[in-house]
Structures are given as C-alpha cells and as structure tokens.
Design an enzyme around this catalytic site. Structure first.
Site, mmCIF file in Angstrom:
data_model
loop_
_atom_site.group_PDB
_atom_site.id
_atom_site.type_symbol
_atom_site.label_atom_id
_atom_site.label_comp_id
_atom_site.label_asym_id
_atom_site.label_seq_id
_atom_site.Cartn_x
_atom_site.Cartn_y
_atom_site.Cartn_z
ATOM 1 N N GLY A 58 0.820 -1.203 0.000
ATOM 2 C CA GLY A 58 0.000 0.000 0.000
ATOM 3 C C GLY A 58 0.847 1.242 0.000
ATOM 4 N N CYS A 59 0.235 2.353 0.422
ATOM 5 C CA CYS A 59 0.941 3.640 0.404
ATOM 6 C C CYS A 59 1.673 3.830 1.718
ATOM 7 C CB CYS A 59 -0.043 4.761 0.155
ATOM 8 S SG CYS A 59 -0.986 4.505 -1.344
ATOM 9 N N ILE A 60 2.533 2.902 2.039
ATOM 10 C CA ILE A 60 3.230 2.952 3.321
ATOM 11 C C ILE A 60 4.735 2.796 3.101
ATOM 12 C CG2 ILE A 60 1.318 2.156 4.690
ATOM 13 C CD1 ILE A 60 2.715 -0.623 4.652
ATOM 14 N N SER A 62 4.627 8.815 2.836
ATOM 15 C CA SER A 62 5.455 7.606 2.944
ATOM 16 C C SER A 62 6.762 7.759 2.180
ATOM 17 C CB SER A 62 4.698 6.394 2.398
ATOM 18 O OG SER A 62 3.588 6.127 3.206
#
Lengths: 110, 521
Positions: free
Chosen positions: A108-110, B465
């Site tokens: 994901g966007c991590i 992020s």
C-alpha cells in the site's frame, strides 16, 4: 528464491519474504538477520513474537501505532515509539521485522 | 536506514540541469506481477504468444477511445520545453527520462503502425517495429514516470505525458506484463477492501486503539466509528491513515474536526481505501470497479455526504472522475460538494469561527507545504481557481504560527513530485524514488537552511510515505514530514465533551452542528 536454514530450504518471494508463513521457525529469523549483519537480541524477539501473535489473530501486521503501544505497555513508555523500533530494525519495523517474523510484506501507500 | 547501493544526488543551491548520461537508468524496473495478480484484474497471467498483435490492437483501441491520446502522439513538435521539467530526469540524468523521450518510446511504435509515413518510410520519421526490446524499454521507463503532469504545464501543446504513461501500462497489462506493486494492491482492494489488506476486525481494533489514545491524551471521548449507519458523513481515506506514521496523526485530526463540528460520521470496512491504483495502470475498468465500492458503501450506510481524507490521486479520481465512474450521487445532500475534501471541510469551519484553536501547540515547528501533484494539477478545492493551493495553506496558517513557502518555481501548479507517486512507491524502485526526490529535497533544504523550516506538511499518503523513506538519504530526519490534519489535531481544543449524535430525521449536518440537543437517534 529460497533461503537455507539448518539444511532445510524455505521458499521466499523476490524480496525475501517467506512464501508460506506456516513454514516459519525461529531459525528463519536468525538466518535473515545474519544476512543483514544483525544479531537478534531478546528485544528483537519481543517484537517478532508480538508480530506473529497479532498476525495469527488478524491476518495482517499491526499498524505502527498498535505496535508501538503494545511495546510501550510491555517494555515501558520510553520504548513505545517508532524511534525505538527503528533502532532495532533499521530498515523499518513494518517491513524488516515482518520479514523476520515470516509475515507477508505490508503493501500500500506505506 | 539510509544505506544506498547507488549514488544519492548531492543537494546544491539550485536545481541544475544535468549533463545527460545515456542509459544510466536502463537497469531500473519493478518486479513483475505474479500471474494470479494479473488475472484478478482481468488481464492475461503471463506474456501472451501473439503479444505484438494484441498490444497494437490495444493501442488502436485506446487511440479510438481517448481522442486526447492520439492528439498527444501526433502533436509534439520537439520544441524541448519539457526536457528539463521532469524530476526523474533532473535526478537521474538519463535522457529517456525527459518527458518528450518518454513519450517517444510509445510514439515511435504508434508512427510505425498507424501513420502513413511510418508505414512506408519508418527510418525517415523515427518509426520502429514493436520488438521485445521495445517492450522491455517501455516497462523500464514507463515505471520511471510518476504521472505527476509537471511537464504538461510547460508544454505549449499541453501534451500530458501521464496519459501516455497510463496508456503504455494499460497496453502492457493487456498482453500479460503487469507490475507487481500496483496489480497486487488492486487485487487486495477487490478481495479485502483496501490497499493494505487490512481486514474489518483489524481495522476495528486499530480504530478502538485510536479512541483510547485520544481519550488518554485529551480526556474527551472522540469516536472513530466504523460501518455506522444513518450518519451524516462517510469518510473515505487512504488505508495508510490506519497504518503508518505520520498518516495516522492526520486521521486523528479528522476525527477531532468532525467531533468539534458536531457532525456524525463513519468509516466503511467495504470502502476502507481512498486510493485508486486503477488510474496508475490506466485501466478504466479497474478504476471504475474500485470506485463503485464507494457508491455501494454510501448507499448501504445511508450517508448524506462523502468526505475524502488526505490522499492525492484519490482526490483526482474523486474530484474529476467519480461522478462519471460511479455516479450519479443524487442520493447525497446537494448542499455540499460531492465529494468534499477534508481540507475544504475544515476550512469551512474556520470561516465560521467554529473551531477553538491554540496555534502555540505547533510552536515547536516551522512549517512548509508540499503541494501534491495530483491535487495541484488535476483538481481544485473550494469555489475559486487556485483553491487547491490556498485552502490547505489557509488551514495550516490557522493552526501554526510559523509558515514559509518553498521557492515559487517548485510549488503550486509547478510543484515537484515527491518522487514516489503513480505506482512507484515500492522498494524495488528505491533508486529512482530517491533520485527523483532531488528537486523537492533541494527546495526543502533551501528553506531549512535559509528560513529555519523544521517540518514539511503534505496531504497525500504516498507523499508522506515517500518522504519518510527518502528524507534520511538526504541527511534529514524521517519525522520531518507531517500530515496537515496532524497540525490541526495538535492545535484544536476539544470544547464538546460528548459524542455528536446520529441525526436520524434531523435534516442536514448544519442542524446537528448548531445544536446537538436537536439531534435524535
């Protein structure tokens, strides 16, 4: 790809995460850490074990905040933060510690 | 953590146009998707036997479906205005990362098969056959474009490289060449509801934890509800907001704002993701399928409004495409924008003086704001041109005493991408991510050195992020990136001691915000 631990072969994906979480044994974490020039201490194992327990219940790695809170409760408030986790797992607790614990990589966007 | 097996660009006072180094990024390519991830999205699992024929069929289909695509392929006059505008070119020196060269990778094949001169005199017009080498080059360089559209701002013809890059990825997917990061994630959205693969019970547990934290911190029971029916607002936010830092601090902020506004709201376990990677891979069908979850959740929960959290490309999909993808939204309250951005929501409250704020809570920071590419160049906020630049800044300035903008050539519509957008936010592309961040890092470093800036705020999960990862490569600290609503969260004073009630028959959110005694279950 695969890694060898005590004569046993464990299949991994292209980023080094175990393909099958059920294959995991402590030696896998030791071997992965060794490749990263990291020696696993009791502090590392606290995190790895927590990740595995959480995954068992929820089928996902815990959110950073869930993890830091659990660590804070268990090991004292001064350790309940990402700085402490990064000091143990310099590539990021979410990714490096998950890999050692045999969990799939969080996406994901991590 | 900032250990690199490539050379990290040195930050200089100005962003210099580098001397070109041919092929220096030719080795960069992301992991291929496993067959399962491709077929989950309706694509062939692996490279099909007659892939050339299929790829050209797809290109023909796309040029007929999207007039813009063919116009972009036809109209470039090689003026060169775009050449030094891409952050990936500036950071890598690879001439194929010049926008015009990136477009030409596809254009030269288009010319060969779809234009008269290209069919008969390919050598004269730079037309080439579609070979496996060309396909491999596409895979490499169309995954060194974050679809940020900075180049299109400078193109006199308005050629949008992002659209060409999306088309290229769509063509590759259609012949079985998918990218692992995007396709695995889209499949997770279909199966579990979000990019992370965070199942409902884990989400509920995470939100419960947040409620505890906020209560411990403030003594006020701010709620973070999940799947609550009959409330005013459905919040659609990136799943990174549940999982990562500093994202989660922003989510805490949204909850406090809703609480103080006296509106009832909920998250949805079905639509527990704002992101829509269908756009990154140029797939209308997947983008639509991802969008429809939001409509279904809104209908099932019976909400009156939809608000989007801090996610850049999600706001593009929401603002520009949601109505045609998943509309009409005639079941929502027409008195509010459909959908609304959380910054617009907070800004409205600021205009009404409806929030009690203590700006000094953020006095330990001097802030700057990174305009996220999709918000800046593909959307708007509020009802005035440029609202997408003004409103987030107005929110920050309302909650912080110390604010400085970065150089004007690097913000607003000319903002530099974070370097990780468009489906590139994956570890296997770390080199291009770090190098592509150079222009933004240069501008940030300048305001750190000259103006004493300590933190940069953003309204995009990918940006947050990406910066968390790349800041340390440039000698900065990972926690120098913050969420805009994290700043709001720090400053907001909770004056309402009880949870806003679900409105039931009371009409509109305004009724609930003016007096909570009107509200009834």
């Amino acid at each position: 790809m695969a890694i060898e631990v005590n004569g046993k072969t464990f299949e991994t994906d292209e980023e080094g995460y175990l393909t099958n979480i059920n294959d995991w044994e402590p030696g896998v974490a030791e071997a992965m850490a060794k490749e990263d020039d990291l020696e696993l201490t009791d502090e590392h194992w606290e995190i790895i074990n927590f990740l595995r327990e959480y995954y068992e219940e929820y089928q996902i790695a815990p959110a950073v905040r869930v993890l830091t809170k659990a660590v804070g409760k268990k090991l004292g408030k001064e350790k309940g933060n990402s700085k402490y986790l990064y000091s143990l797992f310099p590539y990021g607790p979410g990714k490096q510690a998950c890999r050692y614990a045999g969990l799939p990589k969080p996406t994901g966007c991590i | 953590m900032a250990k690199a097996d490539f050379e990290v660009p040195e930050l200089k006072e100005y962003i210099e146009v580098p001397e070109i180094v041919e092929g220096t990024m030719a080795h960069s390519k992301p992991f291929y998707a496993a067959p399962q991830h491709n077929t989950d999205l309706g694509f062939p699992g692996e490279l099909v036997d007659n892939w050339q024929e299929k790829a050209l069929e797809k290109m023909d289909d796309l040029r007929k479906r999207y007039r813009s695509f063919q116009v972009y392929l036809d109209s470039c006059v090689k003026c060169g205005a775009c050449t030094d505008k891409c952050h990936y070119f500036l950071g890598t020196s690879d001439p194929k990362n010049m926008p015009v060269a990136r477009q030409d990778l596809l254009r030269k094949v288009y010319r060969r098969y779809f234009t008269l001169p290209g069919k008969y005199f390919p050598n004269l017009v730079g037309a080439v056959d579609l070979t496996k080498d060309v396909l491999d080059e596409w895979y490499s360089y169309y995954h060194q474009c974050s679809q940020c559209r900075r180049c299109s701002v400078f193109c006199p013809y308005g050629i949008d490289t992002a659209e060409i890059s999306m088309a290229a990825r769509e063509i590759m997917d259609s012949v079985g060449v998918g990218q692992k990061y995007c396709n695995e994630i889209i499949a997770k959205v279909f199966k579990i509801g979000n990019n992370l693969g965070l199942p409902g019970p884990a989400l509920a547990d995470t939100l419960e934890g947040l409620e505890e934290d906020v209560f411990d911190d403030t003594g006020v029971a701010v709620k973070y509800p999940l799947d609550k029916k009959g409330v005013d607002i459905l919040l659609i936010t990136p799943s990174a907001d549940f999982f990562a830092e500093p994202h989660v601090d922003g989510l805490i902020g949204y909850g406090k704002v809703f609480h103080e506004a006296g509106v009832s709201w909920t998250l949805s376990s079905k639509a527990s993701e704002a992101a829509n990677f269908g756009m990154f891979i140029g797939s209308y069908e997947n983008m639509r399928r991802v969008s429809l979850r939001i409509r279904e959740a809104a209908l099932e929960l019976g909400v009156k409004r939809i608000v989007f959290g801090e996610c850049g490309h999600a706001w593009r999909v929401a603002y520009s495409f949601l109505n045609t993808l998943a509309g009409p939204f005639d079941f929502l309250d027409p008195n509010y924008p459909v959908p609304q951005h959380i910054c617009e929501f907070t800004y409205d409250l600021l205009q009404k003086n409806a929030l009690t704020l203590d700006k000094s809570e953020n006095d330990d920071m001097t802030l700057t704001f990174h305009d996220s590419c999709n918000v800046a160049r593909a959307t708007r906020m509020g009802d005035k041109p440029g609202g997408q630049f003004e409103i987030p800044r107005a929110v920050i300035k309302a909650v912080c005493n110390n604010y400085v903008d970065m150089h004007h050539e690097t913000i607003g519509e000319k903002t530099f991408c974070c370097g990780g957008g468009g489906g590139l936010l994956t570890d296997d592309l770390m080199e291009v991510r770090v190098k592509g961040a150079m222009p933004r890092m240069t501008a940030l470093n300048n305001v750190i050195q000259d103006e004493g800036v300590t933190h940069m705020a953003a309204i995009c999960a990918i940006c947050k992020s990406q910066f968390t990862k790349v800041l340390p490569y440039y000698g900065m600290d990972m926690d120098q990136i913050v969420s805009v609503h994290q700043l709001v969260s720090n400053a907001i004073q909770l004056t309402r001691k009880t949870e806003p009630e679900t409105p039931g028959e009371v009409e509109g959110a305004e009724a609930a915000s003016e007096t909570d005694t009107d509200a009834e279950e």
